[in-house]
Design an enzyme around this catalytic site. Structure first.
Site, PDB file in Angstrom:
ATOM      1  N   SER A  92      61.904  14.942  40.467  1.00  0.00           N
ATOM      2  CA  SER A  92      62.033  15.009  39.161  1.00  0.00           C
ATOM      3  C   SER A  92      62.437  16.611  38.782  1.00  0.00           C
ATOM      4  O   SER A  92      63.521  17.042  39.313  1.00  0.00           O
ATOM      5  CB  SER A  92      60.890  14.529  38.647  1.00  0.00           C
ATOM      6  N   ASP A 132      62.782   3.103  37.815  1.00  0.00           N
ATOM      7  CA  ASP A 132      62.235   4.353  37.103  1.00  0.00           C
ATOM      8  C   ASP A 132      62.476   4.295  35.663  1.00  0.00           C
ATOM      9  O   ASP A 132      63.773   4.370  35.227  1.00  0.00           O
ATOM     10  CB  ASP A 132      62.906   5.699  37.961  1.00  0.00           C
ATOM     11  N   HIS A 182      59.161   5.897  39.213  1.00  0.00           N
ATOM     12  CA  HIS A 182      59.259   7.410  39.409  1.00  0.00           C
ATOM     13  C   HIS A 182      57.943   7.976  40.080  1.00  0.00           C
ATOM     14  O   HIS A 182      57.875   9.151  40.090  1.00  0.00           O
ATOM     15  CB  HIS A 182      59.214   7.909  37.933  1.00  0.00           C
TER      16      HIS A 182
HETATM   17  N1  LIG Z   1      53.287  11.285  31.138  1.00  0.00           N
HETATM   18  C1  LIG Z   1      53.329  11.543  32.534  1.00  0.00           C
HETATM   19  C2  LIG Z   1      54.677  12.232  32.653  1.00  0.00           C
HETATM   20  C3  LIG Z   1      54.516  12.976  33.875  1.00  0.00           C
HETATM   21  C4  LIG Z   1      54.991  12.492  35.052  1.00  0.00           C
HETATM   22  O1  LIG Z   1      55.234  11.570  35.135  1.00  0.00           O
HETATM   23  N2  LIG Z   1      55.009  13.650  36.004  1.00  0.00           N
HETATM   24  C5  LIG Z   1      55.742  13.185  37.454  1.00  0.00           C
HETATM   25  C6  LIG Z   1      56.894  13.920  37.465  1.00  0.00           C
HETATM   26  S1  LIG Z   1      58.144  13.663  36.003  1.00  0.00           S
HETATM   27  C7  LIG Z   1      59.286  14.871  36.315  1.00  0.00           C
HETATM   28  O2  LIG Z   1      59.399  16.212  36.528  1.00  0.00           O
HETATM   29  C8  LIG Z   1      54.668  13.323  38.487  1.00  0.00           C
HETATM   30  O3  LIG Z   1      54.964  13.805  39.433  1.00  0.00           O
HETATM   31  N3  LIG Z   1      53.417  13.409  37.910  1.00  0.00           N
HETATM   32  C9  LIG Z   1      52.192  13.672  38.913  1.00  0.00           C
HETATM   33  C10 LIG Z   1      51.819  12.559  39.910  1.00  0.00           C
HETATM   34  O4  LIG Z   1      51.125  12.729  40.630  1.00  0.00           O
HETATM   35  O5  LIG Z   1      52.407  11.273  39.572  1.00  0.00           O
HETATM   36  C11 LIG Z   1      52.046  12.185  32.762  1.00  0.00           C
HETATM   37  O6  LIG Z   1      51.428  12.844  31.757  1.00  0.00           O
HETATM   38  O7  LIG Z   1      51.500  12.328  33.750  1.00  0.00           O
END
Ligand SMILES: N[C@@H](CCC(=O)N[C@@H](CSC=O)C(=O)NCC(=O)O)C(=O)O
Length: 286
Positions: free
Chosen positions: A152, A229, A263
């Protein structure tokens, strides 16, 4: 406080015969204390090993990938070290730094900020391409061969780092990267905040723009994208723009659109082995 070349061990955990270690250090580039994680495969006890950089996404620290991706077993088998930096400076507490998940803390976007007050600390590109590589090269049994990957925001970071430094990395891959940040809401917010209103200056931090201006990739770019996603469906990621830019410029890209995957780190864990083997192949032949 640590000095610039000191590492303070935060934790050490044995995993698949190797070691996951977390270290704290003072970053001169960022002007704060930072923590990074390194996985050292069993082979690192006998010889210098190649290194994969993993750049994480919004809201992450050095820990998300190491805890959720399930990468240690294959990294141990392949004799691959992995370093996960944090995703922004920490503890700088600039006004507004903690107000949203997609700007400021946890959201450094791997750029060098030029706008005040961010330019005092938010220089994550220099941190992940200069300061941290020099630090880990001094302290760990690494053979100098490096590749880069990420997810991401970190996929965007991996693509930009590789396209700006094709001689440094043997290969580059990404999971659901923010492939065209000048043209999506996440990117417009981050690049506008860190770089200011002149959109021309944003282009050097956009993989599609770099490819369009002739930047070569170190090897064929490997990108995986889940079709379910929500961020892809909302237009934040734009893999089609990356595909078009690569096609137009003649840059080799393998883009897999994977039905049903979202995602999350479940998506990453499902395909991380493919990426580790792709990088190990290029690191061996590099
Ligand atoms: N609302 C969510 C959004 C944050 C999220 O999905 N973060 C992803 C990366 S998104 C793009 O860079 C992520 O990797 N989250 C960490 C995980 O361990 O899944 C939120 O606040 O979590």
């Amino acid at each position: 406080m640590t000095t610039s070349d000191e590492l303070e061990l935060v934790s050490a955990t044995k995993s698949f015969g190797g070691w996951l270690k977390r270290y704290k250090h003072h970053s001169k580039v960022l002007g704060c204390e930072m923590i990074f994680a390194i996985y050292l495969p069993p082979a690192a006890e006998e010889q210098d090993v190649p290194l994969l950089w993993w750049l994480s996404g919004l809201t992450c620290t050095d820990e998300n990938f190491m805890q959720k991706a399930g990468a240690h077993g294959t990294a141990a088998e392949l004799g691959l070290a992995i370093v996960c930096p944090d995703t922004s400076p920490r503890g700088t507490d600039l006004p507004g730094e903690h107000d949203s998940y997609d700007f400021g803390s946890g959201a450094g976007f791997y750029v060098n900020a030029t706008e005040a007050p961010w330019n005092r600390h938010f220089r994550m590109y220099d941190y992940v391409t200069e300061e941290l590589p020099a630090l880990v090269a001094r302290h760990f049994p690494l053979n100098g061969q490096q590749s880069i990957s990420g997810h991401s925001m970190g996929g965007h970071g991996a693509l930009v780092c590789a396209l700006k430094n094709p001689e440094r990395y043997a290969s580059v891959s990404a999971f659901a990267p923010i492939a065209n940040p000048t043209q999506c809401p996440w990117g417009e917010k981050a690049l506008g905040g860190y770089l200011g209103d002149d959109r021309e200056t944003w282009k050097e931090w956009d993989a599609c723009e770099l490819i369009a201006t002739g930047a070569p990739a170190p090897a064929e770019i490997k990108v995986d994208q889940g079709e379910a996603d929500n961020f892809y469906q909302d237009g934040q990621l734009r893999p089609e723009a990356l595909e078009a830019a690569c096609k137009q410029a003649g840059v080799p890209l393998t883009l897999r659109m994977l039905p049903g995957y979202d995602h999350s780190y479940f998506f990453i864990a499902s395909f991380i082995d493919d990426h580790l083997r792709y990088h190990a192949h290029h690191l061996r032949s590099g």
